[in-house]
Design a protein around this motif. Sequence first.
Motif, short mmCIF file in Angstrom:
data_model
loop_
_atom_site.label_atom_id
_atom_site.label_comp_id
_atom_site.label_asym_id
_atom_site.label_seq_id
_atom_site.Cartn_x
_atom_site.Cartn_y
_atom_site.Cartn_z
N PHE A 168 0.49 -1.12 0.22
CA PHE A 168 0.16 0.34 0.02
C PHE A 168 0.48 0.95 0.15
CE2 PHE A 168 0.87 -0.99 4.69
CZ PHE A 168 0.84 -0.15 5.01
N ALA A 190 -4.07 -4.64 5.11
CA ALA A 190 -2.52 -5.39 4.36
C ALA A 190 -2.68 -6.74 4.35
CB ALA A 190 -1.49 -4.01 4.68
N LEU A 195 5.10 -5.52 7.14
CA LEU A 195 4.40 -5.29 5.70
C LEU A 195 4.51 -4.36 4.33
CD1 LEU A 195 1.03 -3.70 7.70
CD2 LEU A 195 1.17 -5.82 7.02
N SER A 217 -5.37 0.13 8.39
CA SER A 217 -4.28 -0.11 7.68
C SER A 217 -3.59 -1.53 7.57
CB SER A 217 -3.09 0.83 7.39
OG SER A 217 -3.61 2.22 7.47
N TYR A 224 4.90 -1.44 1.92
CA TYR A 224 4.19 -0.52 1.88
C TYR A 224 5.88 0.62 1.35
CZ TYR A 224 6.26 0.43 6.23
OH TYR A 224 7.42 1.35 7.05
#
Length: 239
Positions: free
Chosen positions: A5, A230, A36, A226, A38
């Motif tokens: 993201f 995710a 994650l 978020s 990003y």
Amino acid sequence: MRHFFSIIGGMGTEATESYIHLLNERTPASNDQEYLNYILVNHATVPDRTDYILDNSKPSPLIPLMEDIKQQSQLNPDFFVIPCNTAHFFFEELQNATNVPILHMPKEAVKEIKIKYPNAKRIGLIATNGTIFDGIYDHEVQEAGYEIVKPTEHIQEETMELIYKYVKEKNEVNADLYHHILDEMQNELDSDVVILGCTELSVAEERASNHDFKVIDAQSVLVDRSIERALENRKKAID
């Protein structure tokens, strides 16, 4: 990179750093690969959102934000987050510029009230002059069936001092001032819960959370959403 993201940040940079810190801290990870994916766009030179909202002759933040959204959309992120409450004044224009979903920070913050404080009725809001003026939160709060409580002129002046003089200018949090503002909102204006509708106030909460006031930290909620989004996308990719 797949299944990532994009974060449109830098408004301000310390607030974005707080978002990233909480994001990484709360991600359930025991090794590098479990964190994650990003991309952070720390666009610090985006014109001040409040200045423009209060005076449209000032430089518009929408132009560079639109450029960021269009550029990042070419990389096909799963979703966008914009850790700046006031920037959500431009939410519809930004969402219309891309097919990639943008998490709506104020909507998610208001949803959290029912989860965390189910008996709340009067919802206080502290934020920048721009957010207070443009009613970003008013619609969301009232649509959810709550009564919104705006700060008095005196409380608003104190809030802007905390945001601009301390967090933005000095990267400091005046804990006494922050707690005093919350006390005024809760005990003078009879707010059941206070929404922190500015990411600099989220910085204040992160560094001065030693209080008993009931708050909804919009940035903290955005962090949790978020991570949830995710991890859902990651699971779908594996399945």
